[in-house]
Design a protein around this motif. Structure first.
Motif, mmCIF file in Angstrom:
data_model
loop_
_atom_site.group_PDB
_atom_site.id
_atom_site.type_symbol
_atom_site.label_atom_id
_atom_site.label_comp_id
_atom_site.label_asym_id
_atom_site.label_seq_id
_atom_site.Cartn_x
_atom_site.Cartn_y
_atom_site.Cartn_z
ATOM 1 N N LEU A 41 -26.970 10.716 5.581
ATOM 2 C CA LEU A 41 -25.949 10.271 4.549
ATOM 3 C C LEU A 41 -26.663 10.736 3.283
ATOM 4 N N LYS A 42 -25.939 11.024 2.405
ATOM 5 C CA LYS A 42 -26.453 11.486 0.964
ATOM 6 C C LYS A 42 -26.661 10.016 0.094
ATOM 7 N N ILE A 43 -28.051 10.362 -0.463
ATOM 8 C CA ILE A 43 -28.503 9.058 -1.387
ATOM 9 C C ILE A 43 -28.388 9.640 -2.739
ATOM 10 N N ALA B 205 -27.237 3.061 1.574
ATOM 11 C CA ALA B 205 -26.286 4.287 1.826
ATOM 12 C C ALA B 205 -25.402 4.069 2.933
ATOM 13 N N GLY C 1 -31.530 3.576 2.958
ATOM 14 C CA GLY C 1 -30.779 3.934 4.072
ATOM 15 C C GLY C 1 -29.683 2.976 4.271
ATOM 16 N N GLN D 188 -34.968 9.180 3.926
ATOM 17 C CA GLN D 188 -33.955 8.295 4.289
ATOM 18 C C GLN D 188 -32.426 9.060 4.483
ATOM 19 N N GLU D 189 -32.350 10.127 3.868
ATOM 20 C CA GLU D 189 -31.198 11.023 3.927
ATOM 21 C C GLU D 189 -31.250 11.792 5.457
ATOM 22 N N LYS D 190 -32.467 12.216 5.880
ATOM 23 C CA LYS D 190 -32.661 12.823 7.143
ATOM 24 C C LYS D 190 -32.334 11.741 8.151
ATOM 25 N N VAL E 241 -36.456 9.137 -0.525
ATOM 26 C CA VAL E 241 -35.042 9.240 -0.418
ATOM 27 C C VAL E 241 -34.764 10.524 0.482
ATOM 28 N N GLU F 212 -21.414 3.874 1.805
ATOM 29 C CA GLU F 212 -20.458 4.704 2.169
ATOM 30 C C GLU F 212 -19.194 4.144 2.790
ATOM 31 N N THR G 232 -30.548 8.899 8.265
ATOM 32 C CA THR G 232 -29.160 8.234 8.445
ATOM 33 C C THR G 232 -28.157 9.390 8.237
#
Length: 430
Positions: free
Chosen positions: A171-173, A202, A199, A165-167, A162, A206, A169
């Motif tokens: 975006l917050k997962i 997300a 990702g 993938q946050e780094k 997680v 989003e 994209t």
């Protein structure tokens, strides 16, 4: 008279309990025509008559004739059939687990409409109760009981992916969010081999303004209990998801691109736990199709590569999601072509039903995958194959590697393709 061992007796007792009116009618209805063989990719690959689907049912047939058949009293007068032995059960184990994906293609051609896949599933209950099943599935069971994942993926491993993938994209997962509308499940293969799917979720959610979450208590969708044939284990795994979904108070549980996971929780789940759910189960393809229809995930520039799609058995043939993936593809790909025998008649990848988790069956599985390759080859130069099932994607990747053809085309998930072809965010007016 053969002596029945304790192991065999456990299997027989369980099989007797599994023979309900549906199974009895199937066993009585079979006319032994052999049509089902022509629909089975294991038979088509080997031309070995032992892979005829109904032949795989012989241990169950024998138990039925001895214990449940209306004419059993008459046949017993003449000395048959003999009680089934542990040796016979073990002799048949390879047919029951290695050479059946429970894909259901054989039922399409059966003149009597026998659900052979469902009957194999019932027969596996006897084998599981007697602990006669492949070592690979035994290890998957141990992993599931320890971590909930058949690959042994832990909560910590999930959170590491997680974070990556946050780094990736920006975006917050969301994880363990109470009151979210959707709880998204994943398969172990997606978490470890294709983490970009998180990702993709997300990015899509989003854009659509969807309230969603993952869970550290119920992140695994794969139901190895269904694959093994253990009703109690299958129920336990469904209950984990139900308990967490109700604790978080979600309205929907999203089943991922994973075949047996969808059937287990969507169609069989309420029966397993004995009540309806307090939430609705939707496949990710249903969610995406709905969001696109509502205009919440507008399409951008379509992928121009020549593509085709593999129809996962449990999602399309046995799950009913035939049109949703095609509507998504129409808006994500500009050069899509169907395989021969696509849709509900499509060939299984060869690894469903627990076969891909059974190393002993690898050679047979890769051989069966050859039927899928023939379908693709008939289309000419394919650049990408959309495979909306993580287990199928793994089989594709392994099969292409074993055939030394891994560079021929890309294997891609449908949710990933949708995320990759979203319209750009509209720029604010200056």
């Amino acid at each position: 008279m053969s002596e029945t061992s304790n192991t065999a007796q456990i299997a027989v007792d369980t099989l007797v309990n599994q023979i309900d009116s549906d199974i009895a009618s199937y066993l009585e209805a079979c006319v032994h025509c052999g049509e089902c063989a022509e629909a089975c990719h294991f038979y088509e690959t080997t031309k070995d008559p032992k892979y005829t689907p109904t032949y795989k049912l012989m241990p169950l047939v024998k138990v039925y004739k001895q214990h449940k058949s209306p004419l059993r009293w008459v046949t017993q007068i003449f000395g048959g059939p003999e009680p089934i032995t542990e040796e016979e059960l073990r002799d048949w184990e390879e047919l029951v687990y290695d050479s059946c994906n429970m894909c259901g293609r054989c039922t399409l051609v059966c003149p009597m409409g026998i659900d052979i896949a469902g009957t194999i599933r019932k027969m596996r209950e006897g084998y599981a109760a007697a602990e006669i099943y492949p070592d690979g599935l035994k290890q998957a069971r141990k992993n599931v009981e320890r971590t909930s994942s058949p690959m042994g993926v832990t909560e910590k491993a999930l959170l590491v992916q997680v974070g990556k993938q946050e780094k990736e994209t920006g975006l917050k997962i969301p994880v363990d969010v109470e009151g979210a509308d959707y709880l998204a499940l994943l398969s172990s293969h997606e978490i470890m081999a294709s983490p970009e799917i998180m990702g993709a979720y997300a990015k899509i959610f989003e854009r659509a303004g969807v309230s969603w979450t993952l869970s550290t208590k119920a992140y695994e969708a794969t139901n190895v209990g269904v694959q093994i044939g253990s009703g109690p284990l299958a129920k336990q795994l469904v209950q984990r998801v139900v308990d967490e979904a109700e604790r978080l108070g979600v309205k929907y549980v999203i089943s991922p691109e994973c075949g047996h996971a969808y059937g287990a929780i969507r169609w069989a789940g309420p029966n397993m736990i004995g009540r309806t759910f307090d939430f609705e189960v939707m496949h990710i393809l249903e969610v995406l199709d709905q969001l696109r229809a509502e205009g919440r995930i507008p399409k951008g520039e379509r992928d121009s590569r020549k593509m085709t799609m593999h129809d996962p058995c449990q999602i399309v043939r046995r799950g009913g999601l035939l049109n949703e993936p095609r509507r998504l593809l129409d808006e994500s790909c500009s050069n899509f072509t169907e395989m021969k025998d696509h849709g509900i008649t499509n060939y299984c990848c060869g690894g469903g039903g627990g076969v891909s988790a059974n190393p002993r069956a690898e050679e047979l599985m890769v051989g069966a995958f050859g039927n899928k390759m023939k379908q693709i080859e008939e289309l000419g130069e394919i650049e990408a194959v959309v495979v909306p099932c993580a287990n199928c994607r793994g089989v594709f990747e392994d099969g292409l590697f074993e055939l030394d053809r891994e560079d021929e085309f890309e294997v891609i998930g449908l949710a990933q393709l949708v995320a990759d072809t979203l319209a750009d965010d509209p720029k604010p007016a200056e």
